[in-house]
Design a protein around this motif. Structure first.
Motif, mmCIF file in Angstrom:
data_model
loop_
_atom_site.group_PDB
_atom_site.id
_atom_site.type_symbol
_atom_site.label_atom_id
_atom_site.label_comp_id
_atom_site.label_asym_id
_atom_site.label_seq_id
_atom_site.Cartn_x
_atom_site.Cartn_y
_atom_site.Cartn_z
ATOM 1 N N GLY A 139 44.973 37.038 38.182
ATOM 2 C CA GLY A 139 44.301 35.860 37.645
ATOM 3 C C GLY A 139 43.856 36.079 36.212
ATOM 4 N N GLY A 140 43.461 37.312 35.887
ATOM 5 C CA GLY A 140 43.104 37.649 34.524
ATOM 6 C C GLY A 140 44.316 37.774 33.627
ATOM 7 N N VAL A 141 45.429 38.304 34.159
ATOM 8 C CA VAL A 141 46.672 38.391 33.381
ATOM 9 C C VAL A 141 47.110 36.996 32.957
ATOM 10 C CG1 VAL A 141 49.109 39.043 33.481
ATOM 11 C CG2 VAL A 141 47.381 40.538 34.498
ATOM 12 N N ARG A 142 47.029 36.056 33.879
ATOM 13 C CA ARG A 142 47.397 34.676 33.554
ATOM 14 C C ARG A 142 46.462 34.105 32.495
ATOM 15 N NH1 ARG A 142 47.659 30.612 38.537
ATOM 16 N NH2 ARG A 142 49.420 32.002 39.020
ATOM 17 N N ALA A 143 45.149 34.377 32.619
ATOM 18 C CA ALA A 143 44.191 33.868 31.633
ATOM 19 C C ALA A 143 44.442 34.476 30.253
ATOM 20 C CB ALA A 143 42.766 34.156 32.089
ATOM 21 N N LEU A 144 44.738 35.775 30.214
ATOM 22 C CA LEU A 144 45.019 36.422 28.928
ATOM 23 C C LEU A 144 46.256 35.831 28.275
ATOM 24 C CD1 LEU A 144 44.322 40.205 29.662
ATOM 25 C CD2 LEU A 144 42.940 38.623 28.315
ATOM 26 N N GLY A 145 47.268 35.507 29.090
ATOM 27 C CA GLY A 145 48.473 34.904 28.540
ATOM 28 C C GLY A 145 48.214 33.552 27.906
ATOM 29 N N GLU A 146 47.287 32.780 28.485
ATOM 30 C CA GLU A 146 46.932 31.475 27.912
ATOM 31 C C GLU A 146 46.038 31.634 26.691
ATOM 32 O OE1 GLU A 146 45.624 28.305 30.527
ATOM 33 O OE2 GLU A 146 46.336 29.440 32.259
ATOM 34 N N MET A 204 41.793 36.461 42.027
ATOM 35 C CA MET A 204 41.066 35.391 41.339
ATOM 36 C C MET A 204 42.001 34.332 40.754
ATOM 37 S SD MET A 204 37.738 37.242 39.716
ATOM 38 C CE MET A 204 37.006 35.619 39.480
ATOM 39 N N GLU A 205 43.072 34.055 41.493
ATOM 40 C CA GLU A 205 43.942 32.942 41.145
ATOM 41 C C GLU A 205 43.539 31.663 41.872
ATOM 42 O OE1 GLU A 205 48.105 33.597 41.483
ATOM 43 O OE2 GLU A 205 48.077 35.527 40.453
ATOM 44 N N ARG A 206 42.958 31.826 43.052
ATOM 45 C CA ARG A 206 42.579 30.672 43.868
ATOM 46 C C ARG A 206 41.166 30.896 44.396
ATOM 47 N NH1 ARG A 206 47.429 28.503 46.178
ATOM 48 N NH2 ARG A 206 46.145 26.980 47.298
ATOM 49 N N PRO A 207 40.457 29.809 44.777
ATOM 50 C CA PRO A 207 39.094 29.960 45.303
ATOM 51 C C PRO A 207 39.102 30.563 46.706
ATOM 52 C CG PRO A 207 39.800 27.668 45.411
ATOM 53 C CD PRO A 207 40.862 28.401 44.644
ATOM 54 N N PRO A 208 37.920 31.051 47.178
ATOM 55 C CA PRO A 208 37.851 31.684 48.494
ATOM 56 C C PRO A 208 38.276 30.783 49.651
ATOM 57 C CG PRO A 208 35.917 32.258 47.199
ATOM 58 C CD PRO A 208 36.656 31.217 46.416
ATOM 59 N N THR A 209 38.227 29.463 49.472
ATOM 60 C CA THR A 209 38.678 28.564 50.545
ATOM 61 C C THR A 209 40.136 28.809 50.912
ATOM 62 O OG1 THR A 209 39.117 26.900 48.828
ATOM 63 C CG2 THR A 209 37.032 26.731 50.024
#
Length: 467
Positions: free
Chosen positions: A64-71, A427-432
């Protein structure tokens, strides 16, 4: 005809050239000129610095952080990889035991990748990307002293340069990214505001880290991460991780809670690893050459400050990163939260003016969303260690912990459930997501493969560490 004057760009001051501070600066350059105030003198390359003592320990960035860093910083991940970092497949390139002592199969069906390198390398590449912007000015060897303004609006920050000169930096937005030692709670009290609510959950974990030369022929290929997590139900909890990084090195971090802490004695390091619930880390270290001393850290508590819940707060002030929430480093979520929080800031500012009334509160609430997700993941485990919190876990927290244990056990046997579990852990999707069909169907009706009875490391991988 006279031309219309161009309105000056807003000015933002970011306190701290930490990862969180630099991510925030990157997000803000779209809307403002940014001054980064840093107490240290920053190194030129991937070198340690005094302000980030935790950099010596194992770090990674979840997918999820890798994706955020890419953006946030296009090209940054590729630059890290080109300089020796790795995108590691979860779980294909990992040998990992969960806190409930279940070994994960090395499924290859999921898309999740961790970014793995030394913290020094990651910080160096982030600095290269952020500080090259003409919109960013760096003030090094400069300490923040206090906020300027009043209870309604922060208008700047008073700073002290290394030469002893005090001055005020005027700002439309001040961002505190000074980490766990942030003085923001007292600064707000000094402006006449109530003290922010805080919560601490401290498992009493101590970390000891030593760097090794990659043994045998392990540097010739993509050797897997080795991760043995501590079990909160078997206090003291002890665990460790081998993180193969650039420079043909292994960063090895061992941890233990109250009564089972590792120490600085280099002769005790490998015996401690051999004494874990599974000795695989110690076995792999037997023929490895240490490259330095043992570094010990004891400041590992989960600590959260609820700035987003303040009933009275000033415009023009935002707190990010570890200054909002610091986590037990064993879960590796701090960098991911910092990147996602900066993206949240950018998203809000694309819809509202940086200087508009109420913007700082909207930014704080948006940045709190990834904070809350990481906090729940960390506290959901650590709260069960003796003495971790003032009050024991509630009935609901205990029920949720049991469900998560069952989700982990299901993910260890089902690639479909593993995908759902990693969506949350990464941390790509919420806990639900843990209550979706992808988890519930395998949990209730899926094939019941037996759990592994030991670490899924191949004999070829073991031989590579002995060669």
């Amino acid at each position: 005809m006279p031309s219309n004057p161009v309105a000056p760009r807003p000015h933002a001051v970011v306190l701290g050239a930490s990862a969180a501070g630099l991510f925030a600066a990157a997000a803000l350059t779209e809307f403002a000129d940014v001054t980064v105030v840093e107490r240290d003198v920053l190194p030129e390359g991937p070198e340690p610095r005094r302000g980030v003592p935790q950099a010596r320990h194992a770090h990674l960035v979840w997918s999820g952080g890798v994706r955020a860093l890419g953006e946030l910083l296009p090209g940054l991940v590729d630059d890290v990889v080109s300089r020796g970092g790795r995108l590691v497949h979860i779980m294909g390139d990992m040998v990992s035991r969960a806190p409930n002592e279940v070994w994960f199969r090395r499924f290859l069906a999921t898309h999740h990748r961790n970014l793995v390198c030394s913290r020094d390398l990651l910080d160096s590449v982030v600095r290269d990307h952020v500080l090259k912007s003409e919109r960013v000015t760096l003030l090094q060897d400069t300490a923040a002293l206090s906020l300027e303004g009043d209870a309604r609006r922060v208008t700047g920050v008073r700073v002290l340069a290394g030469g002893g000169e005090e001055r005020v930096l005027d700002a439309d937005l001040v961002v505190d990214a000074t980490g766990r030692g942030s003085r923001a709670p007292q600064w707000l009290v000094d402006l006449g505001l109530p003290r922010v609510t805080e919560r601490e959950v401290d498992a009493g974990l101590t970390y000891a880290t030593r760097v090794y030369r990659a043994p045998g022929t392990t540097a010739d290929g993509a050797f897997p991460l080795i991760n043995v997590q501590a079990n909160p139900a078997q206090a003291p909890g002890r665990g460790g991780i081998i993180l193969p990084v650039e420079g043909d090195r292994w960063i090895v971090t061992l941890g233990g809670t109250r009564g089972g802490e590792p120490g600085p004695d280099p002769d005790a390091f490998v015996p401690f690893a051999l004494g874990l619930a599974d000795p695989v880390i110690g076995e792999l270290l037997r023929d490895a050459e240490p490259l330095g001393r043992v570094t010990v850290t004891r400041s590992t508590a989960n600590r959260r400050r609820y700035y987003e819940k303040l009933k009275r707060r000033p415009d023009g002030f935002l707190v990010l990163g570890d200054a909002v929430a610091g986590y037990n480093p064993v879960y590796g979520h701090g960098l991911t939260v910092a990147a996602q929080g900066a993206l949240a800031v950018r998203h809000v500012l694309r819809g509202t003016g940086l200087t508009a009334p109420g913007t700082a509160g909207a930014l704080q609430r948006a940045a709190a969303r990834p904070v809350a997700g990481a906090w729940d993941l960390a506290v959901g485990q650590d709260a069960f260690y003796p003495g971790a919190a003032d009050t024991p876990p509630t009935v609901v927290e205990r029920l949720l912990a049991r469900y998560v244990d069952r989700a982990v056990a299901t993910g260890a046997r089902s690639p479909r459930a593993m995908g759902a579990l990693l969506d949350v852990m990464s941390m790509e999707r919420p806990p639900t997501r843990l209550f979706s069909r992808d988890m519930l169907v395998p949990m209730l009706f899926g094939p019941k493969r037996p759990h592994l009875d030991g670490p899924p490391i191949t004999e070829a991988e073991r031989r590579a560490a002995r060669s």
